[in-house]
Design an enzyme around this catalytic site. Structure first.
Site, PDB file in Angstrom:
ATOM      1  N   ARG A 157      35.907  21.789 -95.705  1.00 17.55           N
ATOM      2  CA  ARG A 157      34.855  22.610 -96.321  1.00 17.55           C
ATOM      3  C   ARG A 157      33.485  21.966 -96.120  1.00 17.55           C
ATOM      4  O   ARG A 157      32.488  22.672 -95.933  1.00 17.55           O
ATOM      5  CB  ARG A 157      35.133  22.845 -97.797  1.00 17.55           C
ATOM      6  CG  ARG A 157      34.124  23.771 -98.451  1.00 17.55           C
ATOM      7  CD  ARG A 157      34.496  24.155 -99.864  1.00 17.55           C
ATOM      8  NE  ARG A 157      35.439  25.238 -99.961  1.00 17.55           N
ATOM      9  CZ  ARG A 157      35.120  26.518 -99.981  1.00 17.55           C
ATOM     10  NH1 ARG A 157      33.845  26.886 -99.875  1.00 17.55           N
ATOM     11  NH2 ARG A 157      36.034  27.452-100.093  1.00 17.55           N
TER      12      ARG A 157
ATOM     13  N   GLU B 162      31.666  28.087-108.404  1.00 11.11           N
ATOM     14  CA  GLU B 162      31.219  26.944-107.605  1.00 11.11           C
ATOM     15  C   GLU B 162      29.871  27.122-106.905  1.00 11.11           C
ATOM     16  O   GLU B 162      29.088  26.166-106.827  1.00 11.11           O
ATOM     17  CB  GLU B 162      32.290  26.617-106.559  1.00 11.11           C
ATOM     18  CG  GLU B 162      33.567  26.082-107.138  1.00 11.11           C
ATOM     19  CD  GLU B 162      34.620  25.857-106.056  1.00 11.11           C
ATOM     20  OE1 GLU B 162      34.960  24.696-105.806  1.00 11.11           O
ATOM     21  OE2 GLU B 162      35.079  26.848-105.470  1.00 11.11           O
TER      22      GLU B 162
ATOM     23  N   GLY C  67      29.052   1.226-139.958  1.00 11.33           N
ATOM     24  CA  GLY C  67      29.275   2.416-139.134  1.00 11.33           C
ATOM     25  C   GLY C  67      30.453   2.316-138.207  1.00 11.33           C
ATOM     26  O   GLY C  67      30.921   3.316-137.680  1.00 11.33           O
TER      27      GLY C  67
ATOM     28  N   GLU D 165      43.572  20.416-111.034  1.00 11.54           N
ATOM     29  CA  GLU D 165      44.264  21.217-110.035  1.00 11.54           C
ATOM     30  C   GLU D 165      45.534  20.520-109.566  1.00 11.54           C
ATOM     31  O   GLU D 165      46.576  21.136-109.419  1.00 11.54           O
ATOM     32  CB  GLU D 165      43.353  21.508-108.847  1.00 11.54           C
ATOM     33  CG  GLU D 165      44.012  22.370-107.783  1.00 11.54           C
ATOM     34  CD  GLU D 165      43.066  22.740-106.651  1.00 11.54           C
ATOM     35  OE1 GLU D 165      43.559  23.177-105.592  1.00 11.54           O
ATOM     36  OE2 GLU D 165      41.836  22.599-106.811  1.00 11.54           O
TER      37      GLU D 165
END
Length: 1303
Positions: free
Chosen positions: A854, A1236, A242, A776
């Site tokens: 924040r 968010e 595999g 970002e």
């Protein structure tokens, strides 16, 4: 270049060949280690077919097989396959990067079983992970083509009851009437007769094959004799079936195996035969086949004979995805100390047949089989031929257990198997074998414990002695690799206790006596869900799609693999590939860089350092405190020092690993605690204060102090950072194809590094495979380097980071430490709060200040505290710079708030939901930063959530359950959230632009400043333009986001992109409407096309710019005045969990979410965002744990070690309701941001776990507040459920160097 890729067997896996040689880019590369499922394809062989991970499957291993990719089963242009149609139309695809893999997992299942059970579906998805999926609507939909499956399994429909055949039709009518996210009756049926057949050309007899690569010789023998001959000739050769072990070792551990033998098709190695003593399996038999054979045996044979078989099957349930369930022999001889199956084989005393050219020998698996770490007793020229799994006898009982971080598809923390045989018709132990993995460098037997217990009666006295003996025998060094030492030692005892109860139960049945309690194993339940939303008003024009649940515009292309991502762009003829050279030290001076060996790697073109940068080497998103390439010093492990450019990705990566760097090491600062101790902070610090906290504490009846640590989080977007830089040959022009949320920031920083004006750089983004804030600004650390290479070499240069590289260099969510002091009345009313936050910012400032701000803005969550002070510090450490992540500091701030809220309730002895409701804000109240709460809907969300979750009934049922169960406890929590909407990083970012072109044929090209990363932004913007212009969506197209069409764009972040870009599009479309109005007036019965042509022939400008800036924004920390947020989004979630107090496992049983999204622009997309954010929060608060060494080395660099939620982590029942009649006057068409805000609602799962732990601790006489850090991993849960077992392994604190530290 392509020939080299085919020849290089180390890199020539199936996925690279499909993507770069054949050009089938639907197969994605998400992790390169078989852990995410994005690369799933179907491989058909003469014996059958299965789904495989293309990233691991060597190209050579697929000789004489047919590989079917997502493109091969259907396309948008021709005809969709039913699986593709369902995942798209059921809104199951968001970013779409892993959609092809999920489609192929389901497709392979249906090819093998056209009428799968729900359990089959669940197992088919175990190799897939969740990051941006609207999970519930898809998981519950794929079998609509076989409705009998639902009825026979008793699947709960929307009525939450098991449907009979007679009731099914009525239930479906109800579903279609009330839950119209999609209509399953419109799906095309599955027709198995129309599937692709196996090509007859590939049905050829097996013959010996040999492939010679640059560094690897691959041999596929055609017979056992040939295999043994080759093993004699090449004794150090590795056998590969595999490639799940060797492939990873070669890629990630930089190991080289010059000769590989591939025996997968040798008949003897695929033998299955029943013998007098058990069942004989050839070593190449797959685990899937092993499971099928053992299931048949369990059905056919007497129960007493199949104890071992059932234990193997229990382990296989959680073994990993179907894609990597490969050879039995490979699982044995890799000798992993945390193997799932080796403890079973060891405890069962399985017999192994070994073969060499000199003959065969049979040995029993015992503790001598593994002489050392990753070693077996096999001789160099031997192979494992057979394993015989024995029958059990009457009076013999066998169980196996596995405990891991995540239930599905995860490596074990501790795994064990236990085998006991009793004297005939007694409870006296005749023989006992206890085998453990994860407790030593090898799988071990607890021989001393077994010896002392043999001959004893199976009683409570034996249990007590066994626990004490195991505590002494199963020890670990405090610095043992893998950490979690106390937890692992506790598990050895807890799992034996489970075995004791199971055996006691079975003995009682066989000996006909009563026992005090029965056994318990983990059982999965297939999930169900409902989604509630407000329908559009009666009479709304059918072409007005705002408010309607239309499908994501790219969903069909994503489901067929036709959606183009950055790395899917076809290679240019002269294109080169880049690989990064990164630091291995957290803090050091660079003394020397030796590139001699690297430059000798074939295909290497250049080695780039800071000296090759033509412009400025200073970079950064907010302040220029970073370097494009390190100069004299590195400040974190993963700091980019240089880059290698070569003709292929494989050559570039190989050369990068060959670069040798010597350092002069300096002492690093790694953790928050270290930063506090040495006062290593970025400036400024921040403070928000309202009222007088000293006076508040004087008035309080009680005062509590505490602290909580919230761990970081890896973004784990399925598409890693990718950049393709194409120099245009004149005036320094360059075209950048980048997977980024911030096109303008990328443009500006690339221009700065190249020393050219920004107008020479064009940054283009078609779509991203997820971003979550991670792209970002951290995407620029790659794009600037790639641009420098492209400019220097005057050729296109591409780089897509591997998962381990991306996790190493890009940083993630900020870890936080919150310390609090809270004053409250005996009624639970909070009167005073002092809280201090410390964030681990890393080695640069990045966006850490805005994130800390924040967190302070959300320090009180939804609670009105009259006297409050919050302080915030950014810790400067030697970790890769942490950055924006969905929630942007808000979740950390609110998480600490809910911690002190829970402490207050426990101290007062009051229900925590009562204390939360008592302290909640009301309409018109002001926040600590003086902003007035308008259109306040949290009370409505709260009451609706309690109602739809049936909270009161659940609480009573939980109390009853907990009284009846000692070792399983249930908990429930209701958590609110108040999330401020705006881009808090900079006031100037709160703006957006748009450009709308109307062409003569009436078609519209729409461009705006936002980027599409799966959140459905482009879909919503088309809906907005459609409504404003009054034309169908089909006439509007968005091609891409580009700095050449809309300049100076704000980052697509802070959930504000629909608000900002929607208003800019509205502005542009209104301008066009004004220009077209005279022609509409003149020809009121005309069509859109008529008006457009008339305006064109009248020489009217049919192109318009739009612009928008959010008004009245700004806040001053010095004066605590202003308005930091445009508005707030609100939501409430209720979650119920069940905790296994012995292992720390938990199951998410139920979640109901009520979310205020205003008037939804698109309920399907918004519900998907709610579900996706919630599941990402489930990962943050209960599962995902970044581990760093004390030296600052990231230890969790891929899905093997870092676990994000899988399908099994979805709550069994998940209900989402969008609050009705709650328009928001401050955003486009009365909508609200949704990306968010719902994430923090997953804290309801965390605090439900804490509620269950509270019940468990009460059983041990422990009451009152206690600390539980996030994430609530099985380790933390088990250690918090203190009992007699945990006391046996309690360690004396010593000065040790731990394997991992809490950063």
């Amino acid at each position: 270049m392509r020939d080299l890729k085919l020849k290089s067997l180390q890199a020539g896996n199936c996925s690279l060949t499909l993507r770069f040689t054949v050009g089938l880019t639907g197969t994605k590369l998400g992790c390169a280690e078989g852990g995410c499922g994005a690369c799933t394809v179907m491989a058909s062989f003469t014996p059958g077919l299965k789904n495989i991970n293309a990233c691991l499957a060597p190209l050579c291993s697929l000789h004489h097989s047919a590989v079917t990719t997502v493109e091969g089963i259907g396309s948008v242009a021709s005809k969709l396959h039913p699986v593709q149609e369902r995942i798209a139309r059921a809104h199951g695809s968001q970013c779409g990067f892993c959609t092809p893999g999920i489609v192929m997992s389901m497709y392979a299942l249906l090819r093998n079983n056209p009428q799968p059970s729900l359990l089959d579906i669940e197992e088919a998805f175990q190799g897939e992970v969740l990051r941006s999926y609207q999970s519930k609507t898809f998981v519950c939909s794929p079998c609509w083509w076989q409705k009998e499956t639902y009825m026979e399994s008793g699947w709960p429909c929307t009525c939450s009851e098991a449907c009979t055949k007679r009731e099914y039709v009525e239930c479906m009518k109800m579903y279609q009437k009330y839950f119209l996210l999609y209509n399953p009756s419109e799906f095309m049926p599955l027709d198995p007769t129309q599937e692709i057949i196996f090509p007859i050309e590939l049905k050829k007899p097996l013959k010996q094959l040999c492939f010679q690569g640059e560094r690897v010789l691959w041999i596929q023998p055609s017979s056992l004799t040939e295999l043994l001959d080759f093993k004699t000739q090449y004794p150090e050769a590795r056998l590969v079936v595999g490639n799940t072990e060797v492939g990873i070792e070669m890629k990630f551990k930089n190991l080289l195996y010059p000769v590989i033998l591939a025996p997968a098709f040798i008949p003897e190695l695929n033998t299955v035969q029943r013998t007098a003593d058990g069942i004989l399996f050839g070593a190449a038999c797959t685990l899937t086949r092993l499971g099928m054979v053992l299931r048949d045996a369990v059905q056919e044979l007497p129960t007493y004979q199949t104890e071992v078989f059932r234990a193997v099957l229990e382990q296989l349930r959680w073994f990993a995805g179907q894609q990597v369930r490969n050879a039995i022999g490979g699982n044995i001889v890799t000798a992993s100390p945390i193997s799932d199956l080796n403890p079973v084989f060891l405890a069962a005393g399985c017999k192994l047949t070994l073969a060499s050219k000199g003959g065969k020998r049979v040995i029993e698996m015992d503790d001598s089989f593994f002489p050392g770490y990753r070693k077996t007793v096999l001789k160099p020229d031997e192979i494992l031929l057979f394993i015989e799994i024995p029958f059990t006898k009457k009076g013999q009982y066998f169980s196996a257990f596995k405990q891991s971080q995540r239930r599905e598809d995860d490596i074990a923390t501790v795994t064990c198997a236990m085998n006991v045989a009793f004297e005939e018709n007694t409870n006296s132990v005749r023989n006992l074998r206890l085998s453990y993995g994860g407790m030593a460098p090898t799988t071990v037997l607890a021989k001393e414990t077994c010896k002392r217990l043999t001959g004893r009666k199976w009683s409570d006295e034996l249990l007590q002695d066994a626990c004490s003996l195991l505590a002494k025998e199963m020890t670990l060094d405090p610095s043992a690799p893998g950490g979690m030492v106390t937890y692992r030692r506790t598990l050895t005892i807890s799992l034996f206790f489970k075995f004791y109860l199971i055996v006691q139960h079975k003995l009682a049945q066989d000996l006909n006596v009563e026992v005090r309690c029965g056994p318990f194993l983990f059982h999965s339940v297939f999930p169900c869900s409902t989604q509630l939303f407000q329908e559009v008003p009666p009479g709304q024009n059918k072409d007005d799609v705002v408010g309607r649940p239309i499908m994501h515009l790219s969903a069909l292309k994503q489901a067929t693999g036709e959606a183009v991502y950055c790395d899917d762009i076809p290679c240019y003829d002269n294109e080169l590939h880049l690989a990064l050279v990164t630091s291995t030290k957290a803090h050091a001076f660079i003394e020397n860089i030796d590139t001699k060996e690297a430059m000798c790697v074939p295909g290497v073109v250049a080695f780039l350092t800071a000296k090759d940068i033509p412009g400025s080497n200073r970079t950064g998103p907010a302040v220029y405190d970073e370097t494009v390439l390190a100069e004299d010093m590195v400040t974190c492990v993963g700091h980019i020092i240089a880059a290698i450019v070569a003709d292929t990705q494989a050559h570039a990566q190989r050369a990068a690993k060959a670069v040798k760097i010597t350092y002069k090491e300096l002492k690093p600062v790694v953790t928050i605690q270290e930063a506090i101790s040495c006062k290593s902070f970025y400036q400024p610090t921040r403070k928000i204060e309202q009222g007088n906290i000293e006076e508040g504490f004087k008035k309080a009846d009680h005062i509590l102090e505490g602290e909580m640590h919230i761990g970081g989080q890896e973004h784990f977007y399925l598409e890693t950072n990718c950049t393709l830089a194409v120099p245009r040959g004149e005036d320094g022009e360059m075209e950048m194809f980048v997977s980024t949320q911030s096109t303008s920031k990328t443009q500006m920083l690339v221009a700065k590094a190249l020393g050219v004006p920004a107008n020479r750089i064009v940054c283009r983004v078609k779509r991203m495979g997820g971003g979550f804030g991670g792209k970002e600004c951290r995407s620029t650390i790659l794009s600037t380097v790639v641009a420098v290479a492209a400019q220097k070499l005057k050729k296109p240069v591409r780089c897509m980071l591997d998962r381990d590289e991306d996790m190493l260099v890009t940083g993630g969510r900020h870890p936080f430490l919150g310390r609090y002091k809270v004053g409250f009345m005996k009624t639970g009313r909070i009167v005073s709060l002092e809280v201090t936050y410390y964030s681990n910012a890393g080695n640069s400032a990045d966006l850490s200040l805005s994130i800390l701000e924040r967190a302070l803005f959300h320090m009180e969550n939804c609670y009105n505290i009259p006297h409050i002070r919050g302080m915030g510090y950014m810790c400067k450490t030697n970790l890769p710079s942490n950055t924006a992540f969905r929630g942007f500091g808000g979740p950390q701030g609110m998480m600490v708030a809910e911690s002190w809220m829970g402490d207050v309730a426990l101290h007062c002895g009051l229900p925590v939901e009562q204390v939360r409701r008592l302290n909640m804000y009301k309409q018109g109240d002001r926040t600590p930063f003086t902003q007035r709460l308008e259109q306040f809907t949290i009370d409505r969300c709260w009451e609706e959530c309690l109602s739809i979750s049936q909270y009161n009934q659940r609480r009573k049922a939980i109390e009853q359950f907990n009284r009846q169960h000692r070792w399983k406890k249930r908990g429930i929590a209701v958590i609110p959230t108040k999330f401020g909407i705006t881009l808090t990083s900079n006031l100037y970012s709160i703006q957006a632009g748009a450009l709308v072109h109307v062409y003569i044929d009436g078609s519209v090209l729409l461009t705006h400043g936002g980027t599409e990363m799966g959140q459905g932004l482009h879909t919503k913007m088309v809906q907005v333009a459609s409504k404003v212009l009054g034309i169908p969506c089909s006439k509007i197209h968005i091609s891409e986001t580009s700095t050449s069409t809309v300049p100076n764009t704000s980052p697509t972040a802070a959930s504000a992109s629909s608000d900002l870009n929607g208003m800019a599009i509205y502005d542009a479309c209104q301008t066009l409407n004004q220009r077209l109005q005279p022609y509409k007036t003149k020809n009121p019965k005309g069509t859109w096309e008529d008006w457009v042509k008339a305006a064109y022939f009248d020489r009217v400008n049919l192109s318009a710019n739009g612009f928008y800036k959010t008004p009245d924004m700004g806040y001053d920390f010095e004066t605590n005045e202003g308005k930091p947020f445009n508005y707030f989004s609100y939501g409430v979630a209720c979650s119920e969990v069940e905790v296994d107090c012995l292992t720390g496992d938990h199951k998410n049983l139920h979640t109901s979410i009520v979310m205020d999204v205003g008037n939804s622009l698109n309920p399907a997309i918004d519900i998907g965002q709610v579900e996706g954010a919630f599941m990402q929060g489930v990962g943050l608060f209960t599962l995902e744990e970044l581990l760093y060494s004390p030296e600052g080395v990231l230890l969790t660099r891929g899905p093997g070690m870092y676990k994000i939620p899988a399908f099994g982590d979805i709550p069994t029942e998940l209900n989402v309701s969008l609050l009705r009649d709650a328009p928001n006057e401050k955003a486009i068409f009365s909508s609200k941001a949704v990306g968010e805000p719902p994430l923090f609602l997953a804290a309801s799962v965390f605090y439900a776990i804490k509620d269950a732990i509270t019940a468990a601790r009460a059983e041990s006489g422990l009451r009152g507040p206690f600390r539980l850090d996030s994430p609530a991993t099985p380790e933390r849960i088990r250690n918090a459920c203190e009992d007699s077992f945990t006391k046996l392994v309690r360690m004396t604190p010593l000065f040790i160097v731990p394997w991992a530290v809490q950063v």
